[in-house]
Design a protein around this motif. Structure first.
Motif, PDB file in Angstrom:
ATOM      1  N   THR A   1      -7.609   4.321   7.871  1.00 53.62           N
ATOM      2  CA  THR A   1      -6.517   5.143   7.350  1.00 53.62           C
ATOM      3  C   THR A   1      -5.478   4.318   6.602  1.00 53.62           C
ATOM      4  O   THR A   1      -4.475   4.844   6.145  1.00 53.62           O
ATOM      5  CB  THR A   1      -5.790   5.839   8.513  1.00 53.62           C
ATOM      6  OG1 THR A   1      -5.249   4.817   9.364  1.00 53.62           O
ATOM      7  CG2 THR A   1      -6.737   6.701   9.317  1.00 53.62           C
ATOM      8  N   GLY A   2      -5.704   2.996   6.541  1.00 50.00           N
ATOM      9  CA  GLY A   2      -4.693   2.142   5.938  1.00 50.00           C
ATOM     10  C   GLY A   2      -3.595   1.779   6.925  1.00 50.00           C
ATOM     11  O   GLY A   2      -2.651   1.084   6.586  1.00 50.00           O
TER      12      GLY A   2
ATOM     13  N   ALA B   1      -2.638   6.216   4.369  1.00 49.16           N
ATOM     14  CA  ALA B   1      -2.645   5.627   3.033  1.00 49.16           C
ATOM     15  C   ALA B   1      -3.083   6.658   2.006  1.00 49.16           C
ATOM     16  O   ALA B   1      -3.990   7.452   2.257  1.00 49.16           O
ATOM     17  CB  ALA B   1      -3.582   4.423   2.984  1.00 49.16           C
TER      18      ALA B   1
ATOM     19  N   ASP C   1      -4.640   6.282  -0.738  1.00 44.09           N
ATOM     20  CA  ASP C   1      -6.009   6.074  -1.219  1.00 44.09           C
ATOM     21  C   ASP C   1      -7.058   6.721  -0.317  1.00 44.09           C
ATOM     22  O   ASP C   1      -8.186   6.948  -0.746  1.00 44.09           O
ATOM     23  CB  ASP C   1      -6.327   4.578  -1.315  1.00 44.09           C
ATOM     24  CG  ASP C   1      -5.559   3.926  -2.454  1.00 44.09           C
ATOM     25  OD1 ASP C   1      -4.973   4.678  -3.259  1.00 44.09           O
ATOM     26  OD2 ASP C   1      -5.551   2.686  -2.527  1.00 44.09           O
ATOM     27  N   LEU C   2      -6.693   6.936   0.925  1.00 44.66           N
ATOM     28  CA  LEU C   2      -7.687   7.443   1.867  1.00 44.66           C
ATOM     29  C   LEU C   2      -7.488   8.921   2.180  1.00 44.66           C
ATOM     30  O   LEU C   2      -8.151   9.477   3.068  1.00 44.66           O
ATOM     31  CB  LEU C   2      -7.642   6.609   3.156  1.00 44.66           C
ATOM     32  CG  LEU C   2      -8.172   5.191   2.931  1.00 44.66           C
ATOM     33  CD1 LEU C   2      -7.620   4.234   3.964  1.00 44.66           C
ATOM     34  CD2 LEU C   2      -9.681   5.181   2.932  1.00 44.66           C
TER      35      LEU C   2
ATOM     36  N   ILE D   1       0.852  -1.187   0.000  1.00 43.93           N
ATOM     37  CA  ILE D   1       0.000   0.000   0.000  1.00 43.93           C
ATOM     38  C   ILE D   1       0.891   1.242   0.000  1.00 43.93           C
ATOM     39  O   ILE D   1       1.947   1.272   0.632  1.00 43.93           O
ATOM     40  CB  ILE D   1      -0.933  -0.014   1.232  1.00 43.93           C
ATOM     41  CG1 ILE D   1      -1.888  -1.205   1.129  1.00 43.93           C
ATOM     42  CG2 ILE D   1      -1.709   1.292   1.349  1.00 43.93           C
ATOM     43  CD1 ILE D   1      -2.749  -1.414   2.350  1.00 43.93           C
TER      44      ILE D   1
ATOM     45  N   TYR E   1       1.674   4.997   1.024  1.00 41.08           N
ATOM     46  CA  TYR E   1       1.349   5.935   2.101  1.00 41.08           C
ATOM     47  C   TYR E   1       1.934   7.294   1.782  1.00 41.08           C
ATOM     48  O   TYR E   1       2.920   7.409   1.043  1.00 41.08           O
ATOM     49  CB  TYR E   1       1.905   5.429   3.441  1.00 41.08           C
ATOM     50  CG  TYR E   1       1.231   4.151   3.889  1.00 41.08           C
ATOM     51  CD1 TYR E   1       0.117   4.178   4.716  1.00 41.08           C
ATOM     52  CD2 TYR E   1       1.688   2.908   3.447  1.00 41.08           C
ATOM     53  CE1 TYR E   1      -0.519   3.017   5.102  1.00 41.08           C
ATOM     54  CE2 TYR E   1       1.060   1.733   3.824  1.00 41.08           C
ATOM     55  CZ  TYR E   1      -0.044   1.799   4.660  1.00 41.08           C
ATOM     56  OH  TYR E   1      -0.669   0.650   5.020  1.00 41.08           O
TER      57      TYR E   1
ATOM     58  N   THR F   1      -6.160  -3.207   4.528  1.00 40.97           N
ATOM     59  CA  THR F   1      -6.709  -2.716   3.263  1.00 40.97           C
ATOM     60  C   THR F   1      -6.901  -1.222   3.364  1.00 40.97           C
ATOM     61  O   THR F   1      -6.668  -0.626   4.413  1.00 40.97           O
ATOM     62  CB  THR F   1      -8.089  -3.338   2.977  1.00 40.97           C
ATOM     63  OG1 THR F   1      -9.003  -2.897   3.990  1.00 40.97           O
ATOM     64  CG2 THR F   1      -8.033  -4.850   2.951  1.00 40.97           C
ATOM     65  N   THR F   2      -7.363  -0.641   2.279  1.00 41.87           N
ATOM     66  CA  THR F   2      -7.640   0.797   2.300  1.00 41.87           C
ATOM     67  C   THR F   2      -9.129   1.046   2.066  1.00 41.87           C
ATOM     68  O   THR F   2      -9.513   2.087   1.568  1.00 41.87           O
ATOM     69  CB  THR F   2      -6.807   1.531   1.233  1.00 41.87           C
ATOM     70  OG1 THR F   2      -7.054   0.917  -0.027  1.00 41.87           O
ATOM     71  CG2 THR F   2      -5.335   1.458   1.548  1.00 41.87           C
ATOM     72  N   THR F   3      -9.957   0.060   2.392  1.00 40.57           N
ATOM     73  CA  THR F   3     -11.402   0.264   2.185  1.00 40.57           C
ATOM     74  C   THR F   3     -11.984   1.221   3.217  1.00 40.57           C
ATOM     75  O   THR F   3     -12.954   1.908   2.951  1.00 40.57           O
ATOM     76  CB  THR F   3     -12.171  -1.062   2.247  1.00 40.57           C
ATOM     77  OG1 THR F   3     -11.755  -1.781   3.404  1.00 40.57           O
ATOM     78  CG2 THR F   3     -11.908  -1.909   1.021  1.00 40.57           C
TER      79      THR F   3
END
Length: 1151
Positions: free
Chosen positions: A351-352, A278, A280-281, A252, A254, A346-348
């Motif tokens: 914050t990851g 992360a 993604d978030l 992932i 960051y 995960t990054t769903t």
RNA sequence: UGGGAUAUAGCUCAACGGUGAGAGCAGGUGCCUUAUACGCAUCAGGUUACAGGUUCAAGCCCUGUUAUCCCAACCA
């Protein structure tokens, strides 16, 4: 003279009962095993049902599947022993007893002794055995219920102990602690089964927080001396004091973000901070429009906070980074406060970066252990914080971590307490309600500048089904089987198992093995097999018991050393395997707990747990034989091991299928079963799960009583593949009853009727050679033997639904509606002659074979049919019908020499042509009873013509036409169509396929001409030339101009619909025959009765009758037919012959 | 939430990558029958869940989405 039994009506339910009585009187099941003595065994293991629940329709389904293959293999000559079994331990039984006695777990040992409680369990568990025996018999499931294995038997338990001891010796048994669902309110761990009770998962609203973990030294990640935080989200802030690590995803991405603190401590409002989360978030916490804000414009308290991404990292780069403990109430044992890599990150959401509290999450525990991270367990078993979790302002020590654990009074008391403290310290102006631990921790974080964000979050969370309080995940002591140590071997051996369907083996089961965890064997309960391990209080000495003999010796030692006063096993005689010897003691609680052993001067007490009941059932291959104390050879020399076949519901994949496999691999380095069918669920007709609550559960007793076991079984098998879910619809059973069993019953009835008339009884030693029988006979035998071949293959592949469907097609389409329909006249016309005899013999063979092929699925009806066919034969020694039950016969082998595919094709063609002629008749509105003169069939190849010639008479009779004329271009004009063979052309043309197709459509006449004349045609396309050979095209005649034509695939038929006077009269004659037959039937005359007929004269009819007098008389067994002037309507029947002619007919029986 | 399965006519199910997707049941119409309203013929009923892709060619192969079911589950 013995006759074939004849019946008035089909009554499947009655047939089941009659056949069942026959089996019982003749011990047919026992014989099906004993007559196979000395033959190769085919090993079947019965998965034990729990007898404390009522049998449901899904049990009928599952057991039908088991029964089918056991019966089939018996027919094949194998010896198939089927020992029944009962699963007798476990929670459902305990619950049922507690309900019946009106007690709870807390009462055990108080209101009722453990001893009494277990006696009740032992009684309760067998309460429905009668019902089970009953359904087993009624559904026709052959299993030995006389000598079942019972998991509470001492012998069974002894084998289980032997297996456990074997694992113990191999160092595959250990005591450790894991994170398990735990109910503080009830003071007990909960099994996953308990958590899956309806209503356990409920939506709850929790306070969540994104906490900021300060990096101890961020120099490596940013510039020297920089200050930065990891952001981590949690739904359970009460676990934050026990945090010992943070987990990131390896791959992932960051980012480090420079921003202002959203909840700064006083005086630091304008000091920028750096947080890591992360990529993604990012949007979730930093709206992209805020990216344009300038840092210098920011004022304390602004809603929109500027931010800037300053650096990015892979998760793996962050691993190892050390941070400061978030809430330092206690120091953990061992290493801690490090970033580690977790495969589950995960990054769903969040914050990851995942907050890890190893004591309160299974994943947390596992990943922490893998990384050598220690744990903090700052909550006790009551669900309260330890005393040290206390700051005097927000947290006070020894308080419940979940609000739900407090009673109303406690809550009110706590509220007053915290109101005073918080208000006095100026943390809150006016406290209005009790603040949960979660909320106060969030406040504390905010106070200390460690909070990034807080919010409410609704998620589903498990609750204890007894106390209704939320469950905690808590580290508990348990005994484990080190299944992970043999994970690879289990995966390897699983690949040798034939799974039906395959995907269950590779998917659900295979994945389960790939992600295997150690098997938690412990259960803190009362009714089950005790763990046979005794340990000293200081845990320095331990004994694992593997047999009653060993236990007896250890007790003797304990007696000698004076740690025990009495020997409960005193009466046990070593080596005596009699039941009496094994009934003199009890290995269950509390007796096992009363045993105290001795080793090296120390007292050893039994580990208090019981074992998981799944181990009970997984041990059945050995324990049902009392291995290794008895029957050692059966397992060791693989005589009765592993199973050739097991079958259960797909829900057993991680249950019984797994425990069998695990125990086999760990103890014997073997699979436990070679073939396994995992069947789907039985749903109601709308696809809903059946349940008593919804009232849509089907009662198997009622169903079988109403429709009979055979129709029920057949329906369930034929309707869906075993592994697909079955939508159970009663109407489907009714349909099977009508269609398959009704048709077969009628077909047999037809055979019996005429065989008895002709006094025909099959003589297996004297039959017309097949080669001398007519086309129709050879055809149906060809189909029959194709059927044997197919059905055999389907059974071998464990695909019973295909077997059932093949049999249905044969019975309905081939046997009844073609063979019998077209052969009818042969059975009733004239005296016995070789052709008639051949017809009987052919039909007999078909019925006999069908009886056998269907018998695994429809055991009652199959045996009934067989019994009828055999009835007039006496003992039938030295024939295929020597056995008195179809289930004792030997499975017939397909006679390949009788299978004639060309013949099958020919007959299919005859059926097709017939259907086409009937279709033209329908269109032209000409009844089939009206004879017509001629059919024309255009033929382009001689083979097709000779094929049709061979079945010509059948077609003509079926469609009531006088002749077939084959035509070709020499005598008539035929319109032809060109069809391309895409399979061969696709390879040849590839990408030009579409162009070739277009060209062919425009030039079909030329291509047909070229192919017919020169054997090839050239297609110029895209500057290339493709040569079409005869195999690339199909030329089909589609029309004869001026005729009534029907067309179906490669076949075209033209019908001459012109009626001559002769034809018209013949048609009328047939109408008369039909009317006379109807009257015969109405009058209830026998098919052999001769009659005299009087018909009232009628101008339009008389000629037709006199010209066809012989025909009419012979068809209707009329000895004397008179045309008379007047008939009284009292004695005669008024009939309408066609739209314009009506008359009176009277019939008298001749003596 | 993850793993697995399923998705084709009103219903239950078929359909080796190959030419108009087939049965049975249910419905309409007509017909046959000294075994049987069992069937036969015929009509109606389909965007093969949805969206992409691979291929000369996709119900079938690939990717994603949705729905239902089973299993495992507080992934923070």
């Amino acid at each position: 003279m013995k006759k074939y039994p004849e019946y008035k009506h089909l009554n499947l339910s009655q047939i089941s009962k009659d056949v069942l009585r026959f089996w019982e009187e003749n011990h047919t099941f026992e014989k099906s095993v004993s007559t196979r003595e000395g033959q190769a065994p085919w090993v079947f293991y019965e998965g034990p049902p729990s007898a404390n629940g009522m049998p449901g329709i899904h049990h009928v389904m599952a057991r039908t599947i088991k029964d089918i293959f056991c019966r089939y293999k018996t027919l094949q000559g194998f010896q198939v022993k089927r020992k029944a079994g009962w699963d007798t331990h476990g929670l459902p039984i305990e619950l049922s007893v507690e309900k019946a006695l009106g007690i709870t777990k807390e009462d055990i040992g108080k209101k009722i002794t453990v001893e009494q409680y277990n006696i009740e369990c032992r009684k309760d568990v067998m309460k429905y055995t009668d019902k089970w025996s009953d359904i087993t018999k009624k559904m026709g499931y052959w299993v030995d219920m006389e000598n079942p294995y019972i998991t509470y038997d001492n012998k069974y338990i002894e084998s289980v102990w032997w297996l456990l001891n074997n694992l113990y010796t191999k160092d595959l048994l250990y005591k450790g602690f894991t994170i398990q669902p735990y109910s503080p309110a009830a003071g007990t761990g909960l099994s996953s089964h308990e958590l899956n009770q309806p209503g356990c998962y409920r939506d709850v609203k929790d306070r969540t927080a994104v906490a900021m973990f300060k990096i101890a030294d961020a120099s490596a990640l940013l510039e020297k001396g920089a200050e930065a935080f990891f952001m981590a989200w949690t739904t359970t802030p009460w676990t934050l004091p026990s945090n010992t690590a943070l987990a990131v995803g390896k791959d992932i991405e960051y980012v480090a973000v420079k921003t202002f603190h959203p909840h700064p401590v006083k005086g630091k409002e304008l000091e920028p901070v750096v947080v890591i989360l992360a990529k993604d978030l990012l949007d979730k916490y930093f709206p992209s429009k805020s990216a344009e804000l300038k840092f210098e414009d920011y004022k304390a308290g602004d809603k929109a906070i500027p931010f800037q991404v300053i650096k990015s990292y892979k998760g793996s780069e962050l691993a190892g980074t050390v941070y400061n403990q978030l809430l330092p109430f206690a120091k953990p044992d061992g290493d801690a406060f490090r970033v580690i890599v977790g495969d589950f990150v995960t990054t769903t959401d969040g914050t990851g970066i995942v907050h890890i509290a190893p004591s309160f999450g299974a994943d947390d525990f596992r990943v922490a252990r893998q990384n050598g991270i220690g744990a903090l367990t700052l909550v006790d078993k009551r669900g309260k914080f330890l005393p040290e979790v206390k700051d005097g302002i927000f947290l006070y020590g020894e308080e419940y971590v979940k609000e739900a654990y407090l009673s109303d009074e406690e809550k009110a008391h706590e509220f007053q307490f915290q109101k005073k403290i918080l208000e006095d310290n100026g943390k809150i102006k006016e406290l209005k309600a009790y603040l949960s631990v979660d909320e106060r921790i969030v406040l504390k974080l905010q106070e200390e500048g460690k909070l990034f964000k807080k919010e409410q979050y609704v998620h589903s969370y498990p609750h204890c089904w007894r106390t209704d309080k939320p469950v905690l995940y808590y580290p508990l002591d348990s005994w484990f089987i080190r299944t992970t140590a043999l994970k690879d071997r289990m995966i390897e051996l699983n690949k040798t198992i034939n799974w039906k369907p395959e995907a269950t083996g590779t998917g659900r089961f295979g994945n389960w093995l790939e992600n295997l965890n150690d098997w938690n064997l412990s259960r803190s309960r009362f009714w089950g097999i005790p763990i046979p391990i005794w340990t000293s209080e200081d845990r320095s000495e331990q004994i694992c018991i593997g047999s009653v003999e060993q236990l007896q010796k250890e007790i003797a030692n304990a007696l000698a050393k004076g740690v025990m006063a009495e020997n409960p096993l005193a009466a046990y005689k070593t080596g005596d395997m009699s039941d009496a010897n094994y009934e003199g003691f009890d290995l269950h609680k509390p007796y096992a707990d009363n045993i105290v052993l001795e080793k090296n001067g120390k007292k050893l007490f039994r580990e208090p747990d019981l074992i998981d009941v799944w181990f009970d059932s997984g041990a059945m291959p050995y324990a049902q034989l009392h291995y290794p104390f008895e029957n050692k050879d059966l397992i060791d020399s693989k005589k009765y091991y592993p199973a050739d076949f097991i079958a259960e519901g797909v829900d057993q994949t991680r249950g019984w299928f797994f425990t069998l496999h695990a125990i086999a691999v760990m103890n014997f380095d073997s699979v436990a079963y070679k073939n396994v069918v995992s069947n789907g669920l039985v749903l109601d007709k709308n696809g809903n799960k059946m349940s008593k609550r919804l009232g849509n559960a089907v009662d198997p007793f009622e169903t079988i009583e109403k429709y009979g076991a055979d129709a029920t079984r057949w329906y369930m098998i034929a309707n869906a593949a075993p592994w697909d879910n079955l939508k159970f619809d009663m109407e489907g059973i009714a349909e099977v009853q009508r269609k398959l069993f009704g048709t077969l019953y009628n077909t047999y009835g037809f055979y019996a009727l005429y065989a008895n008339v002709d006094q025909f009884v099959i003589n297996p030693a004297d039959q017309v050679p097949v080669a001398q029988r007519q086309e129709l006979d050879r055809w149906v035998l060809s189909e029959l033997h194709s059927l044997i071949r197919d059905v055999t293959a389907h059974y071998e592949n464990f695909e019973p639904h295909r077997a059932a469907r093949s049999i249905e097609t044969f019975v309905d389409e081939h046997l009844s509606n073609w063979y019998v329909r077209l052969s009818r006249r042969r059975f009733w016309k004239g005296d016995m002659n070789p052709d008639k005899k051949a017809a009987y013999e052919t039909l007999h063979e078909c019925l006999l074979v069908v009886a056998q092929l269907m018998s695994p699925i429809a055991p009652f009806f199959g045996d009934w049919l067989y019994g009828n066919l055999r009835a007039p034969l006496g003992t039938a020694e030295n024939t295929a019908m020597a056995a008195d039950s179809v289930h004792l016969t030997n499975f017939m082998h397909a006679n390949e020499t009788l299978i004639d595919l060309k013949l099958n094709e020919r007959m299919e063609l005859a059926q097709k042509i017939s259907s086409m002629v009937l279709s033209i008749r329908k269109k032209e509105n000409i009844k089939v009873r009206q004879p017509l003169q001629k059919i024309q069939i255009p033929v382009l190849d001689k083979e097709m013509q000779s094929g049709i010639e061979a079945v010509k008479d059948l077609i003509l009779a079926e469609v009531n036409v006088k002749e077939i004329e084959f035509v070709d271009e020499s005598n008539t004009h035929i319109v032809k169509n060109l069809k391309l063979n895409f399979k061969t052309l696709g390879k040849k043309c590839g990408a030009d396929m579409k162009a070739v197709q277009a060209y062919a459509a425009d030039h079909s006449t030329n291509i047909i001409h070229d192919v017919e004349r020169h054997g090839k045609a050239v297609v110029p396309v895209n500057d290339k030339e493709y040569v079409l050979e005869p195999e690339d095209v199909e030329i089909i005649p589609v029309d004869i101009p001026g005729w009534k034509v029907a067309n179906n695939g490669p076949v075209t038929v033209a019908l001459d619909v012109v009626l001559s006077e002769d034809l018209r009269q013949e048609g009328l004659a047939r109408e008369i025959v039909n009317r006379i037959q109807n009257i015969r039937k109405d009058k209830g005359l026998d098919v052999t009765d001769k009659i005299s007929v009087k018909i009232q004269q009628n101008e339009g009819l008389d000629k037709a009758i006199t010209n066809n007098l012989n025909y009419i008389c012979s068809e209707t067994l009329t000895g004397d037919l008179q045309l008379v002037q007047n008939l009284s309507t009292a004695s005669a029947n008024a009939v309408e012959v066609d739209d314009t002619i009506s008359t009176l007919i009277s019939i008298e029986k001749l003596n």
